[in-house]
Write a protein that holds these residues in place. Structure first.
Motif, PDB file in Angstrom:
ATOM      1  N   TYR A 223       0.919  -1.394   0.119  1.00 23.72           N
ATOM      2  CA  TYR A 223       0.106   0.133  -0.046  1.00 23.72           C
ATOM      3  C   TYR A 223       0.800   1.181  -0.128  1.00 23.72           C
ATOM      4  CZ  TYR A 223      -4.026   2.941   0.869  1.00 23.72           C
ATOM      5  OH  TYR A 223      -4.854   4.127   0.724  1.00 23.72           O
ATOM      6  N   ARG A 224       1.777   1.156   0.614  1.00 16.07           N
ATOM      7  CA  ARG A 224       2.819   2.486   0.961  1.00 16.07           C
ATOM      8  C   ARG A 224       3.373   2.628  -0.540  1.00 16.07           C
ATOM      9  NH1 ARG A 224       5.724   1.446   6.569  1.00 16.07           N
ATOM     10  NH2 ARG A 224       4.450   2.643   7.857  1.00 16.07           N
ATOM     11  N   ILE A 225       3.831   1.429  -1.253  1.00 16.49           N
ATOM     12  CA  ILE A 225       4.372   1.746  -2.544  1.00 16.49           C
ATOM     13  C   ILE A 225       3.609   2.305  -3.680  1.00 16.49           C
ATOM     14  CG2 ILE A 225       5.534   0.597  -4.617  1.00 16.49           C
ATOM     15  CD1 ILE A 225       7.303   0.805  -2.159  1.00 16.49           C
ATOM     16  N   GLU A 226       2.072   1.878  -3.369  1.00 19.54           N
ATOM     17  CA  GLU A 226       1.246   2.404  -4.391  1.00 19.54           C
ATOM     18  C   GLU A 226       0.814   3.847  -4.159  1.00 19.54           C
ATOM     19  OE1 GLU A 226      -0.860   0.963  -6.718  1.00 19.54           O
ATOM     20  OE2 GLU A 226       0.860  -0.639  -6.618  1.00 19.54           O
ATOM     21  N   VAL A 227       0.949   4.284  -2.683  1.00 16.04           N
ATOM     22  CA  VAL A 227       0.636   5.660  -2.259  1.00 16.04           C
ATOM     23  C   VAL A 227       2.008   6.555  -2.974  1.00 16.04           C
ATOM     24  CG1 VAL A 227       0.657   7.546  -0.657  1.00 16.04           C
ATOM     25  CG2 VAL A 227      -0.673   5.241  -0.416  1.00 16.04           C
ATOM     26  N   ALA A 228       3.121   5.969  -2.947  1.00 17.31           N
ATOM     27  CA  ALA A 228       4.463   6.481  -3.394  1.00 17.31           C
ATOM     28  C   ALA A 228       4.390   6.756  -4.830  1.00 17.31           C
ATOM     29  CB  ALA A 228       5.519   5.509  -3.010  1.00 17.31           C
ATOM     30  N   LYS A 229       3.747   5.665  -5.704  1.00 17.88           N
ATOM     31  CA  LYS A 229       3.767   5.815  -7.081  1.00 17.88           C
ATOM     32  C   LYS A 229       2.564   7.057  -7.450  1.00 17.88           C
ATOM     33  CE  LYS A 229       4.071   0.975  -8.371  1.00 17.88           C
ATOM     34  NZ  LYS A 229       3.202  -0.343  -8.727  1.00 17.88           N
ATOM     35  N   THR A 235       3.421  14.545  -8.767  1.00 16.93           N
ATOM     36  CA  THR A 235       4.361  15.728  -8.199  1.00 16.93           C
ATOM     37  C   THR A 235       5.920  15.589  -8.464  1.00 16.93           C
ATOM     38  OG1 THR A 235       5.041  14.611  -6.103  1.00 16.93           O
ATOM     39  CG2 THR A 235       2.960  15.321  -6.117  1.00 16.93           C
ATOM     40  N   ARG A 236       6.455  16.611  -8.125  1.00 10.20           N
ATOM     41  CA  ARG A 236       7.727  16.892  -8.276  1.00 10.20           C
ATOM     42  C   ARG A 236       8.542  16.727  -7.049  1.00 10.20           C
ATOM     43  NH1 ARG A 236       9.248  17.676 -13.594  1.00 10.20           N
ATOM     44  NH2 ARG A 236       7.766  18.631 -14.756  1.00 10.20           N
ATOM     45  N   LEU A 237       7.895  16.043  -5.956  1.00 12.37           N
ATOM     46  CA  LEU A 237       8.566  16.105  -4.649  1.00 12.37           C
ATOM     47  C   LEU A 237      10.008  15.270  -4.515  1.00 12.37           C
ATOM     48  CD1 LEU A 237       5.356  15.269  -2.501  1.00 12.37           C
ATOM     49  CD2 LEU A 237       6.611  17.563  -2.393  1.00 12.37           C
ATOM     50  N   PRO A 238      10.760  15.712  -3.865  1.00 17.29           N
ATOM     51  CA  PRO A 238      12.106  14.742  -4.004  1.00 17.29           C
ATOM     52  C   PRO A 238      11.931  13.652  -3.264  1.00 17.29           C
ATOM     53  CG  PRO A 238      12.096  16.675  -2.283  1.00 17.29           C
ATOM     54  CD  PRO A 238      10.874  16.837  -3.043  1.00 17.29           C
ATOM     55  N   MET A 239      12.816  12.453  -3.433  1.00 17.86           N
ATOM     56  CA  MET A 239      12.735  11.225  -3.065  1.00 17.86           C
ATOM     57  C   MET A 239      12.373  11.139  -1.145  1.00 17.86           C
ATOM     58  SD  MET A 239      12.117   9.482  -5.674  1.00 17.86           S
ATOM     59  CE  MET A 239      12.397   9.963  -7.316  1.00 17.86           C
ATOM     60  N   ALA A 240      13.186  11.932  -0.727  1.00 24.55           N
ATOM     61  CA  ALA A 240      13.461  11.903   0.535  1.00 24.55           C
ATOM     62  C   ALA A 240      12.017  12.278   1.089  1.00 24.55           C
ATOM     63  CB  ALA A 240      14.257  12.944   1.178  1.00 24.55           C
ATOM     64  N   GLU A 241      11.303  13.228   0.581  1.00 23.88           N
ATOM     65  CA  GLU A 241      10.015  13.838   1.161  1.00 23.88           C
ATOM     66  C   GLU A 241       8.997  12.879   0.972  1.00 23.88           C
ATOM     67  OE1 GLU A 241       7.177  17.669   0.651  1.00 23.88           O
ATOM     68  OE2 GLU A 241       9.291  17.658   0.023  1.00 23.88           O
ATOM     69  N   ILE A 242       8.839  11.854  -0.273  1.00 21.15           N
ATOM     70  CA  ILE A 242       8.034  10.898  -0.389  1.00 21.15           C
ATOM     71  C   ILE A 242       8.098   9.789   0.396  1.00 21.15           C
ATOM     72  CG2 ILE A 242       7.211   9.258  -2.013  1.00 21.15           C
ATOM     73  CD1 ILE A 242       7.824  11.207  -4.758  1.00 21.15           C
ATOM     74  N   ALA A 243       9.283   9.440   0.613  1.00 21.06           N
ATOM     75  CA  ALA A 243       9.557   8.554   1.491  1.00 21.06           C
ATOM     76  C   ALA A 243       9.172   8.756   3.193  1.00 21.06           C
ATOM     77  CB  ALA A 243      11.261   8.135   1.928  1.00 21.06           C
ATOM     78  N   GLU A 244       9.298   9.803   3.447  1.00 18.55           N
ATOM     79  CA  GLU A 244       8.639  10.264   4.508  1.00 18.55           C
ATOM     80  C   GLU A 244       7.025  10.329   4.777  1.00 18.55           C
ATOM     81  OE1 GLU A 244       8.911  13.869   7.939  1.00 18.55           O
ATOM     82  OE2 GLU A 244      10.087  14.064   6.260  1.00 18.55           O
ATOM     83  N   THR A 262       8.997  -3.173  -7.116  1.00 21.37           N
ATOM     84  CA  THR A 262       8.508  -2.709  -8.570  1.00 21.37           C
ATOM     85  C   THR A 262       9.357  -3.207  -9.578  1.00 21.37           C
ATOM     86  OG1 THR A 262       9.470  -0.467  -8.464  1.00 21.37           O
ATOM     87  CG2 THR A 262       7.243  -0.785  -7.484  1.00 21.37           C
ATOM     88  N   GLY A 263      10.523  -3.621  -9.223  1.00 16.93           N
ATOM     89  CA  GLY A 263      11.518  -3.836 -10.201  1.00 16.93           C
ATOM     90  C   GLY A 263      12.337  -2.839 -10.912  1.00 16.93           C
ATOM     91  N   MET A 264      12.087  -1.422 -10.307  1.00 21.04           N
ATOM     92  CA  MET A 264      12.579  -0.321 -10.795  1.00 21.04           C
ATOM     93  C   MET A 264      12.818   0.757  -9.728  1.00 21.04           C
ATOM     94  SD  MET A 264       9.732   1.576 -13.076  1.00 21.04           S
ATOM     95  CE  MET A 264       9.586   0.301 -14.227  1.00 21.04           C
ATOM     96  N   SER A 265      13.850   1.650  -9.821  1.00 22.61           N
ATOM     97  CA  SER A 265      13.902   2.397  -8.771  1.00 22.61           C
ATOM     98  C   SER A 265      12.790   3.664  -8.942  1.00 22.61           C
ATOM     99  CB  SER A 265      15.267   3.402  -8.999  1.00 22.61           C
ATOM    100  OG  SER A 265      15.307   4.157 -10.006  1.00 22.61           O
ATOM    101  N   PRO A 266      12.578   4.424  -7.684  1.00 24.32           N
ATOM    102  CA  PRO A 266      11.568   5.672  -7.863  1.00 24.32           C
ATOM    103  C   PRO A 266      11.732   6.445  -9.034  1.00 24.32           C
ATOM    104  CG  PRO A 266      12.140   5.191  -5.726  1.00 24.32           C
ATOM    105  CD  PRO A 266      13.113   4.184  -6.414  1.00 24.32           C
ATOM    106  N   GLY A 267      13.255   6.941  -9.135  1.00 20.46           N
ATOM    107  CA  GLY A 267      13.469   7.657 -10.342  1.00 20.46           C
ATOM    108  C   GLY A 267      13.065   7.178 -11.733  1.00 20.46           C
ATOM    109  N   GLN A 268      13.412   6.010 -11.898  1.00 25.97           N
ATOM    110  CA  GLN A 268      12.959   5.094 -13.032  1.00 25.97           C
ATOM    111  C   GLN A 268      11.409   5.007 -13.327  1.00 25.97           C
ATOM    112  OE1 GLN A 268      15.065   1.407 -12.230  1.00 25.97           O
ATOM    113  NE2 GLN A 268      16.902   2.023 -13.702  1.00 25.97           N
ATOM    114  N   TYR A 269      10.874   4.759 -12.165  1.00 25.39           N
ATOM    115  CA  TYR A 269       9.349   4.777 -12.341  1.00 25.39           C
ATOM    116  C   TYR A 269       8.859   6.052 -12.711  1.00 25.39           C
ATOM    117  CZ  TYR A 269       4.435   4.118 -11.349  1.00 25.39           C
ATOM    118  OH  TYR A 269       2.974   3.933 -10.972  1.00 25.39           O
ATOM    119  N   ARG A 270       9.383   7.122 -12.093  1.00 25.25           N
ATOM    120  CA  ARG A 270       9.015   8.585 -12.311  1.00 25.25           C
ATOM    121  C   ARG A 270       9.102   8.866 -13.929  1.00 25.25           C
ATOM    122  NH1 ARG A 270      10.452  13.310  -8.289  1.00 25.25           N
ATOM    123  NH2 ARG A 270       8.221  12.828  -7.457  1.00 25.25           N
ATOM    124  N   ALA A 271      10.046   8.533 -14.271  1.00 31.07           N
ATOM    125  CA  ALA A 271      10.498   8.825 -15.747  1.00 31.07           C
ATOM    126  C   ALA A 271       9.730   8.044 -16.814  1.00 31.07           C
ATOM    127  CB  ALA A 271      11.924   8.528 -16.011  1.00 31.07           C
TER     128      ALA A 271
END
Length: 275
Positions: A223-229, A235-244, A262-271
């Protein structure tokens, strides 16, 4: 006195027919409704649907239920597609959150089989009345909505004997899931969930896994990963803020967990989501 679990009756907010074609397919991106729920009936053709992280392939005669606050995505996949939907609020079933027609452990898609034609008739008449300029059309439409939800409550909560027998476990799991969905930014422990559901930790884990196919911690991570997605996509929030925001104090731990899940990093997913 006849038994009923309906404690509050719904009212229509909107409703319409939906069409798609090969040249102009129907598509509604991932979204949620914080103050209402929806019912979506496929009349013709096929489509792909994502509801609360689960994927469904629907066809004519299938009905999808989007409970309040549940993320969902819709797209047609056939050359011809037709559906009808209604958005509503005010439904209350005993032991369930407001505007929840189905339980969290139940599938979001219902195959109507022999119930398709009578439910289709109710649904179509309801939407025609709702969009009619005739006097009393709103009252007639809302009466038909109550008949429709009553029929669906019968199918969902009364027809299968094994569902009735398992209901206490399903309620336990639903309560725990709801707690995690509302408190994922904070520290959620197994002891807290067990106390919330009046069970011991060992029994709670067994019941939760039997109903969902995963442990409580696995569900919380998912669920946390789905929200992070959602944050990464919108948004353009930095990774540290999304993590928190999703409950992780360590940015590095969050990024490693996201990639493992997910098989990819947060940055890769965002891109990829913006490509």
């Amino acid at each position: 006195m006849r038994h009923s679990i309906i404690a509050g009756t719904p009212e229509i907010l909107s409703g319409a027919f939906i069409y798609g074609s090969k040249e102009a397919p129907f598509y509604f991106p991932l979204h949620q409704h914080e103050t209402n729920a929806e019912i979506f009936l496929i009349l013709e053709g096929e489509g792909e649907f994502r509801v609360d992280g689960r994927r469904y392939r629907g066809k004519a005669g299938n009905l999808l239920m989007y409970n309040r606050g549940i993320w969902h995505e819709e797209r047609s996949t056939s050359d011809k597609f037709a559906a009808v939907y209604v958005a509503y609020s005010g439904l209350r079933l005993q032991g369930m959150p407001a505007d929840f027609l189905s339980g969290s452990a139940q599938a979001a898609m219902l195959e109507l089989h022999e119930h398709f034609l009578p439910i289709k008739k109710l649904f179509v008449e309801m939407i025609e009345e709702w969009n009619s300029p005739l006097p009393e059309s709103a009252d007639v439409a809302n009466g038909l909505l109550r008949a429709l939800t009553g029929r669906l409550v019968r199918l969902l909560h009364y027809t299968a004997e094994d569902l009735v027998k398992k209901r206490p476990h399903k309620e336990t799991v639903h309560l725990a899931r709801r707690y995690m969905e509302e408190n994922y930014p904070f520290d959620v422990t197994l002891e807290t969930l067990a106390n919330l559901t009046y069970t011991n930790p060992y029994h709670f884990i067994h019941v939760f896994k039997a109903e969902t196919g995963m442990s409580p911690i696995q569900y919380l991570i998912r669920y946390r990963i789905e929200v992070a997605k959602q944050y990464l996509e919108s948004t353009r929030l930095p990774m540290a803020e999304i993590a928190e925001k999703v409950g992780y104090k360590s940015d590095t731990y969050f990024q490693n967990l996201f990639k493992k899940t997910t098989g990819m990093s947060p940055g890769q997913y965002r891109a990829a989501s913006r490509a």
